[in-house]
Motif scaffolding. Structure first.
Motif, short mmCIF file in Angstrom:
data_model
loop_
_atom_site.label_atom_id
_atom_site.label_comp_id
_atom_site.label_asym_id
_atom_site.label_seq_id
_atom_site.Cartn_x
_atom_site.Cartn_y
_atom_site.Cartn_z
N ILE A 106 7.07 -12.10 0.79
CA ILE A 106 6.07 -11.05 0.57
C ILE A 106 5.88 -10.26 1.86
CG2 ILE A 106 3.62 -10.59 0.12
CD1 ILE A 106 3.65 -12.95 -1.81
N PHE A 107 5.78 -10.95 2.98
CA PHE A 107 5.64 -10.29 4.27
C PHE A 107 6.86 -9.42 4.57
CE2 PHE A 107 5.95 -9.70 8.78
CZ PHE A 107 4.65 -9.68 9.26
N ILE A 108 8.04 -9.98 4.39
CA ILE A 108 9.28 -9.27 4.75
C ILE A 108 9.46 -8.02 3.89
CG2 ILE A 108 11.80 -9.44 4.72
CD1 ILE A 108 11.40 -12.45 5.41
N TYR A 109 9.28 -8.16 2.59
CA TYR A 109 9.48 -7.00 1.70
C TYR A 109 8.41 -5.94 1.93
CZ TYR A 109 12.91 -9.83 -0.80
OH TYR A 109 14.02 -10.59 -1.13
N SER A 110 7.19 -6.37 2.22
CA SER A 110 6.12 -5.41 2.49
C SER A 110 6.42 -4.64 3.77
CB SER A 110 4.78 -6.12 2.61
OG SER A 110 4.41 -6.73 1.38
N ALA A 111 6.90 -5.33 4.80
CA ALA A 111 7.27 -4.65 6.05
C ALA A 111 8.40 -3.66 5.83
CB ALA A 111 7.66 -5.69 7.11
N LEU A 112 9.38 -4.05 5.02
CA LEU A 112 10.50 -3.15 4.71
C LEU A 112 10.00 -1.90 3.97
CD1 LEU A 112 13.52 -2.46 4.48
CD2 LEU A 112 13.59 -3.90 2.42
N LEU B 122 -7.81 6.33 2.61
CA LEU B 122 -7.01 5.98 1.44
C LEU B 122 -6.21 4.71 1.68
CD1 LEU B 122 -5.96 9.63 0.75
CD2 LEU B 122 -7.28 8.22 -0.82
N PHE B 123 -5.80 4.51 2.92
CA PHE B 123 -5.11 3.28 3.31
C PHE B 123 -6.01 2.07 3.08
CE2 PHE B 123 -3.41 0.12 6.19
CZ PHE B 123 -2.04 0.31 6.16
N VAL B 124 -7.28 2.19 3.49
CA VAL B 124 -8.25 1.12 3.27
C VAL B 124 -8.44 0.86 1.78
CG1 VAL B 124 -10.68 0.48 3.51
CG2 VAL B 124 -9.46 1.45 5.45
N ALA B 125 -8.50 1.93 0.99
CA ALA B 125 -8.67 1.78 -0.46
C ALA B 125 -7.54 0.97 -1.06
CB ALA B 125 -8.76 3.16 -1.12
N GLY B 126 -6.30 1.27 -0.66
CA GLY B 126 -5.16 0.51 -1.15
C GLY B 126 -5.19 -0.94 -0.69
N MET B 127 -5.57 -1.14 0.56
CA MET B 127 -5.64 -2.49 1.13
C MET B 127 -6.66 -3.35 0.39
SD MET B 127 -6.43 -3.42 5.12
CE MET B 127 -8.15 -2.89 5.02
N LEU B 128 -7.80 -2.77 0.04
CA LEU B 128 -8.84 -3.51 -0.67
C LEU B 128 -8.48 -3.71 -2.15
CD1 LEU B 128 -12.07 -1.84 0.79
CD2 LEU B 128 -11.01 -4.01 1.46
N GLY C 152 -1.32 1.15 2.11
CA GLY C 152 -2.41 0.18 2.27
C GLY C 152 -2.17 -1.08 1.46
N VAL C 153 -1.58 -0.92 0.28
CA VAL C 153 -1.25 -2.08 -0.56
C VAL C 153 -0.24 -2.97 0.14
CG1 VAL C 153 -0.11 -2.80 -2.70
CG2 VAL C 153 -1.80 -0.95 -2.75
N TRP C 154 0.86 -2.35 0.66
CA TRP C 154 1.89 -3.15 1.34
C TRP C 154 1.32 -3.86 2.56
CZ3 TRP C 154 4.38 -3.29 -2.61
CH2 TRP C 154 4.99 -2.23 -3.25
N PHE C 155 0.49 -3.13 3.32
CA PHE C 155 -0.08 -3.74 4.52
C PHE C 155 -1.00 -4.90 4.16
CE2 PHE C 155 -3.48 -3.79 7.79
CZ PHE C 155 -2.71 -4.14 8.88
N GLY D 106 1.75 17.91 1.56
CA GLY D 106 1.88 18.22 0.15
C GLY D 106 0.84 17.49 -0.68
N LYS D 107 1.09 17.45 -1.98
CA LYS D 107 0.08 16.88 -2.88
C LYS D 107 0.21 15.39 -3.07
CE LYS D 107 2.88 18.00 -6.95
NZ LYS D 107 2.90 18.73 -8.24
N TRP D 108 1.26 14.80 -2.53
CA TRP D 108 1.48 13.37 -2.77
C TRP D 108 1.08 12.50 -1.59
CZ3 TRP D 108 1.98 12.18 -7.55
CH2 TRP D 108 2.60 13.07 -8.44
N TRP D 109 0.61 13.06 -0.48
CA TRP D 109 0.33 12.25 0.70
C TRP D 109 -0.75 11.20 0.41
CZ3 TRP D 109 -4.48 11.77 2.71
CH2 TRP D 109 -5.42 12.75 2.34
N TRP D 110 -1.72 11.53 -0.44
CA TRP D 110 -2.82 10.59 -0.73
C TRP D 110 -2.32 9.35 -1.46
CZ3 TRP D 110 -3.61 9.38 -5.83
CH2 TRP D 110 -3.04 10.24 -6.78
N LEU D 111 -1.33 9.55 -2.36
CA LEU D 111 -0.78 8.41 -3.08
C LEU D 111 0.04 7.53 -2.16
CD1 LEU D 111 -0.26 6.91 -5.72
CD2 LEU D 111 1.66 8.45 -6.15
N ILE D 112 0.83 8.14 -1.29
CA ILE D 112 1.65 7.38 -0.35
C ILE D 112 0.78 6.58 0.60
CG2 ILE D 112 3.35 7.55 1.52
CD1 ILE D 112 4.50 9.97 0.07
N ALA D 113 -0.31 7.18 1.10
CA ALA D 113 -1.21 6.47 2.00
C ALA D 113 -1.84 5.27 1.31
CB ALA D 113 -2.29 7.42 2.50
#
Length: 284
Positions: free
Chosen positions: A53-59, A29-35, A87-90, A76-83
Protein backbone atom coordinates in the motif's frame (compact mmCIF):
# COMPACT_ATOMS: atom_id res chain seq x y z
CA UNK A 1 16.43 2.71 9.24
CA UNK A 2 14.97 1.99 5.78
CA UNK A 3 11.48 2.82 7.04
CA UNK A 4 12.62 6.16 8.47
CA UNK A 5 14.27 7.07 5.15
CA UNK A 6 11.17 5.99 3.20
CA UNK A 7 8.89 8.13 5.36
CA UNK A 8 11.31 11.07 5.22
CA UNK A 9 11.29 11.03 1.40
CA UNK A 10 7.50 10.65 1.24
CA UNK A 11 6.88 13.67 3.47
CA UNK A 12 9.58 15.72 1.75
CA UNK A 13 7.95 15.10 -1.64
CA UNK A 14 4.45 16.08 -0.53
CA UNK A 15 5.43 19.23 1.33
CA UNK A 16 7.77 20.26 -1.47
CA UNK A 17 4.84 19.93 -3.86
CA UNK A 18 2.22 21.69 -1.71
CA UNK A 19 4.47 24.59 -0.71
CA UNK A 20 6.27 25.12 -4.01
CA UNK A 21 4.13 23.98 -6.93
CA UNK A 22 0.50 23.41 -6.13
CA UNK A 23 -2.48 25.70 -6.59
CA UNK A 24 -2.94 27.89 -3.45
CA UNK A 25 -6.14 26.04 -2.54
CA UNK A 26 -4.64 22.58 -3.10
CA UNK A 27 -3.68 21.98 0.58
CA UNK A 28 -7.33 22.20 1.68
CA UNK A 29 -8.47 19.73 -0.97
CA UNK A 30 -5.48 17.54 -0.13
CA UNK A 31 -6.64 17.44 3.50
CA UNK A 32 -10.17 16.56 2.35
CA UNK A 33 -8.87 13.56 0.41
CA UNK A 34 -6.61 12.50 3.28
CA UNK A 35 -9.52 12.53 5.74
CA UNK A 36 -12.01 10.91 3.35
CA UNK A 37 -9.96 7.72 2.95
CA UNK A 38 -9.39 7.39 6.72
CA UNK A 39 -12.37 5.15 7.58
CA UNK A 40 -11.19 2.60 4.98
CA UNK A 41 -7.59 2.31 6.23
CA UNK A 42 -8.19 -0.68 8.48
CA UNK A 43 -9.99 -2.73 5.82
CA UNK A 44 -7.37 -2.03 3.17
CA UNK A 45 -4.48 -2.81 5.51
CA UNK A 46 -6.20 -6.00 6.63
CA UNK A 47 -6.91 -7.11 3.06
CA UNK A 48 -3.68 -6.08 1.32
CA UNK A 49 -0.03 -6.00 2.32
CA UNK A 50 0.73 -2.76 4.17
CA UNK A 51 4.15 -2.51 2.60
CA UNK A 52 2.58 -2.65 -0.87
CA UNK A 53 0.00 0.00 0.00
CA UNK A 54 2.85 2.37 0.86
CA UNK A 55 4.82 1.54 -2.29
CA UNK A 56 1.90 1.86 -4.71
CA UNK A 57 0.70 5.07 -3.06
CA UNK A 58 4.18 6.60 -3.37
CA UNK A 59 4.31 5.57 -7.04
CA UNK A 60 0.90 7.13 -7.73
CA UNK A 61 1.95 10.34 -5.98
CA UNK A 62 4.98 10.54 -8.27
CA UNK A 63 2.87 9.92 -11.38
CA UNK A 64 0.27 12.54 -10.47
CA UNK A 65 3.01 15.13 -9.86
CA UNK A 66 4.29 14.59 -13.38
CA UNK A 67 0.78 14.49 -14.84
CA UNK A 68 -0.12 17.84 -13.29
CA UNK A 69 2.94 19.47 -14.84
CA UNK A 70 2.47 18.18 -18.37
CA UNK A 71 -1.31 18.58 -18.50
CA UNK A 72 -1.18 22.02 -16.83
CA UNK A 73 -4.05 20.82 -14.66
CA UNK A 74 -3.25 23.26 -11.87
CA UNK A 75 -4.67 26.14 -13.91
CA UNK A 76 -7.44 24.07 -15.47
CA UNK A 77 -10.68 22.65 -14.17
CA UNK A 78 -9.30 19.35 -12.95
CA UNK A 79 -6.68 20.54 -10.44
CA UNK A 80 -9.13 20.23 -7.51
CA UNK A 81 -9.79 16.57 -8.28
CA UNK A 82 -6.10 15.75 -8.64
CA UNK A 83 -5.29 17.48 -5.34
CA UNK A 84 -8.00 15.47 -3.55
CA UNK A 85 -6.80 12.19 -5.05
CA UNK A 86 -3.25 12.98 -3.98
CA UNK A 87 -4.55 13.42 -0.43
CA UNK A 88 -6.04 9.92 -0.64
CA UNK A 89 -2.71 8.37 -1.72
CA UNK A 90 -0.81 10.26 0.97
CA UNK A 91 -3.27 9.24 3.68
CA UNK A 92 -2.95 5.60 2.69
CA UNK A 93 0.85 5.73 2.59
CA UNK A 94 1.24 7.45 5.95
CA UNK A 95 -1.07 5.08 7.81
CA UNK A 96 0.43 2.02 6.13
CA UNK A 97 3.92 3.21 7.06
CA UNK A 98 2.89 3.75 10.67
CA UNK A 99 1.46 0.22 10.81
CA UNK A 100 4.62 -1.24 9.27
CA UNK A 101 6.67 0.51 11.98
CA UNK A 102 4.68 -1.42 14.59
CA UNK A 103 4.74 -4.70 12.64
CA UNK A 104 8.55 -4.80 12.48
CA UNK A 105 9.13 -3.76 16.11
CA UNK A 106 8.99 -5.90 19.23
CA UNK A 107 6.11 -5.03 21.54
CA UNK A 108 8.17 -3.40 24.38
CA UNK A 109 9.70 -0.92 21.90
CA UNK A 110 6.64 0.08 19.88
CA UNK A 111 6.14 3.42 21.61
CA UNK A 112 9.74 4.31 20.72
CA UNK A 113 9.05 3.16 17.16
CA UNK A 114 6.11 5.56 16.99
CA UNK A 115 8.35 8.41 18.18
CA UNK A 116 11.06 7.63 15.63
CA UNK A 117 8.46 7.40 12.86
CA UNK A 118 7.07 10.79 13.87
CA UNK A 119 10.55 12.36 13.88
CA UNK A 120 11.33 11.00 10.42
CA UNK A 121 8.06 12.29 9.02
CA UNK A 122 8.45 15.77 10.50
CA UNK A 123 12.06 16.08 9.34
CA UNK A 124 10.82 15.24 5.86
CA UNK A 125 8.09 17.84 6.22
CA UNK A 126 10.59 20.54 7.20
CA UNK A 127 12.91 19.60 4.33
CA UNK A 128 10.04 19.76 1.84
CA UNK A 129 8.80 23.10 3.15
CA UNK A 130 12.31 24.57 3.00
CA UNK A 131 12.71 23.44 -0.61
CA UNK A 132 9.27 24.75 -1.53
CA UNK A 133 9.86 28.19 -0.05
CA UNK A 134 13.33 28.51 -1.58
CA UNK A 135 12.37 27.41 -5.09
CA UNK A 136 8.67 28.26 -5.24
CA UNK A 137 7.28 28.32 -8.77
CA UNK A 138 10.25 26.55 -10.37
CA UNK A 139 9.22 24.34 -13.28
CA UNK A 140 11.78 21.75 -12.21
CA UNK A 141 10.36 21.16 -8.73
CA UNK A 142 7.90 18.58 -9.99
CA UNK A 143 10.83 16.34 -10.97
CA UNK A 144 12.11 16.61 -7.42
CA UNK A 145 8.67 15.74 -6.07
CA UNK A 146 8.41 12.66 -8.28
CA UNK A 147 11.96 11.55 -7.48
CA UNK A 148 11.46 11.86 -3.72
CA UNK A 149 8.21 9.87 -3.83
CA UNK A 150 9.88 7.12 -5.84
CA UNK A 151 12.83 7.02 -3.44
CA UNK A 152 10.40 6.55 -0.56
CA UNK A 153 8.83 3.58 -2.34
CA UNK A 154 12.25 2.10 -3.17
CA UNK A 155 13.39 2.16 0.46
CA UNK A 156 10.12 0.56 1.57
CA UNK A 157 10.87 -2.28 -0.88
CA UNK A 158 13.95 -3.13 1.20
CA UNK A 159 11.94 -3.76 4.38
CA UNK A 160 10.91 -7.26 5.41
CA UNK A 161 7.46 -7.21 7.02
CA UNK A 162 6.30 -10.33 8.89
CA UNK A 163 3.17 -11.98 7.53
CA UNK A 164 -0.05 -10.93 9.24
CA UNK A 165 -3.13 -13.06 8.66
CA UNK A 166 -6.35 -11.11 7.95
CA UNK A 167 -8.71 -10.72 10.90
CA UNK A 168 -11.79 -9.72 8.92
CA UNK A 169 -12.16 -5.96 9.32
CA UNK A 170 -15.35 -4.22 8.26
CA UNK A 171 -15.24 -1.97 5.20
CA UNK A 172 -15.60 1.23 7.21
CA UNK A 173 -14.39 1.80 10.78
CA UNK A 174 -12.19 4.09 12.89
CA UNK A 175 -9.32 1.63 13.45
CA UNK A 176 -5.95 2.96 12.11
CA UNK A 177 -7.65 6.34 11.61
CA UNK A 178 -9.06 8.01 14.70
CA UNK A 179 -8.68 7.15 18.38
CA UNK A 180 -11.99 8.19 19.99
CA UNK A 181 -10.43 8.76 23.40
CA UNK A 182 -7.96 11.26 21.87
CA UNK A 183 -10.38 13.39 19.87
CA UNK A 184 -9.89 16.53 21.96
CA UNK A 185 -6.08 16.36 22.13
CA UNK A 186 -6.20 15.76 18.35
CA UNK A 187 -8.15 18.98 17.83
CA UNK A 188 -5.74 20.81 20.11
CA UNK A 189 -2.80 19.40 18.12
CA UNK A 190 -4.40 20.48 14.82
CA UNK A 191 -4.81 24.02 16.15
CA UNK A 192 -1.21 24.12 17.36
CA UNK A 193 0.09 22.85 14.01
CA UNK A 194 -2.02 25.46 12.22
CA UNK A 195 -0.48 28.19 14.37
CA UNK A 196 3.05 27.01 13.58
CA UNK A 197 2.29 26.75 9.87
CA UNK A 198 1.09 30.35 9.84
CA UNK A 199 4.62 31.30 10.86
CA UNK A 200 6.92 28.69 9.24
CA UNK A 201 10.07 29.84 11.04
CA UNK A 202 8.59 28.30 14.21
CA UNK A 203 7.77 24.90 12.62
CA UNK A 204 10.96 23.26 14.06
CA UNK A 205 9.20 23.53 17.46
CA UNK A 206 7.24 20.47 16.35
CA UNK A 207 10.38 18.38 16.77
CA UNK A 208 10.67 19.43 20.41
CA UNK A 209 7.04 18.58 21.03
CA UNK A 210 6.93 15.23 19.23
CA UNK A 211 8.11 13.00 22.09
CA UNK A 212 5.62 14.26 24.71
CA UNK A 213 2.85 14.44 22.10
CA UNK A 214 3.43 10.87 20.92
CA UNK A 215 3.51 9.55 24.48
CA UNK A 216 0.32 11.45 25.29
CA UNK A 217 -1.58 9.87 22.40
CA UNK A 218 -0.19 6.40 23.03
CA UNK A 219 -1.04 6.62 26.74
CA UNK A 220 -4.67 7.22 25.79
CA UNK A 221 -4.77 3.96 23.83
CA UNK A 222 -5.05 0.29 24.68
CA UNK A 223 -2.26 -2.13 23.75
CA UNK A 224 -3.70 -2.94 20.30
CA UNK A 225 -4.43 0.73 19.52
CA UNK A 226 -0.90 2.12 19.27
CA UNK A 227 -1.16 2.34 15.49
CA UNK A 228 -4.47 4.16 15.72
CA UNK A 229 -3.04 6.56 18.30
CA UNK A 230 -0.06 7.41 16.09
CA UNK A 231 -2.27 7.74 13.00
CA UNK A 232 -4.51 10.18 14.90
CA UNK A 233 -1.50 12.28 15.87
CA UNK A 234 -0.08 12.31 12.33
CA UNK A 235 -3.43 13.22 10.76
CA UNK A 236 -3.94 16.07 13.23
CA UNK A 237 -0.45 17.44 12.60
CA UNK A 238 -0.69 17.20 8.82
CA UNK A 239 -4.20 18.65 8.67
CA UNK A 240 -3.16 21.61 10.83
CA UNK A 241 0.01 22.34 8.86
CA UNK A 242 -1.70 22.02 5.48
CA UNK A 243 -4.62 24.24 6.47
CA UNK A 244 -2.03 26.75 7.66
CA UNK A 245 -0.23 26.55 4.32
CA UNK A 246 -3.46 27.43 2.55
CA UNK A 247 -3.38 30.89 4.17
CA UNK A 248 -0.46 31.81 1.89
CA UNK A 249 3.31 32.33 2.11
CA UNK A 250 3.39 36.02 2.92
CA UNK A 251 3.83 37.58 6.36
CA UNK A 252 0.83 39.89 6.24
CA UNK A 253 -0.82 41.38 9.32
CA UNK A 254 -3.72 38.97 8.90
CA UNK A 255 -1.36 35.98 8.89
CA UNK A 256 0.40 37.21 12.01
CA UNK A 257 -2.94 37.79 13.69
CA UNK A 258 -4.07 34.26 12.84
CA UNK A 259 -0.85 32.86 14.26
CA UNK A 260 -1.18 34.81 17.51
CA UNK A 261 -4.82 33.90 18.06
CA UNK A 262 -4.38 30.22 17.16
CA UNK A 263 -1.27 29.89 19.35
CA UNK A 264 -2.99 31.54 22.33
CA UNK A 265 -6.09 29.38 22.00
CA UNK A 266 -4.01 26.20 21.55
CA UNK A 267 -1.97 26.90 24.69
CA UNK A 268 -5.08 27.77 26.73
CA UNK A 269 -6.89 24.63 25.57
CA UNK A 270 -3.94 22.42 26.42
CA UNK A 271 -3.45 23.84 29.91
CA UNK A 272 -7.08 23.95 30.96
CA UNK A 273 -8.84 21.31 28.86
CA UNK A 274 -6.61 18.83 27.02
CA UNK A 275 -4.14 18.06 29.81
CA UNK A 276 -6.82 17.61 32.49
CA UNK A 277 -8.71 15.47 29.97
CA UNK A 278 -5.56 13.39 29.43
CA UNK A 279 -5.00 12.93 33.18
CA UNK A 280 -8.54 11.58 33.57
CA UNK A 281 -8.53 9.33 30.49
CA UNK A 282 -4.98 7.96 30.30
CA UNK A 283 -4.75 4.17 30.27
CA UNK A 284 -1.00 3.55 30.53
Amino acid sequence: MELCIAVFFLYASIYLYLSGIAHPDAPLLFVAGMLAIGPFHAYLEDTYKRKHIFIYSALLLALTAVAIHWAEAVTGKWWWLIASVQGVWFGLAVTAGSTVAIDITNSPHRTQANIVYSFASRLGMLAGLAGGYLFVGSSHLMYGVAALSLLGGCFMLRIHVPFRSPIGMSYCNLDRYLLPSAWFPAFNTLLMAFALACFPLLLPLLLLLLIPMTRLFVNLSHHCQRGTANATLQIALDAGVLIGLSTGHDYSHLRMYLFAVAAAVAIWLFCFVSYPYYKRRRIR
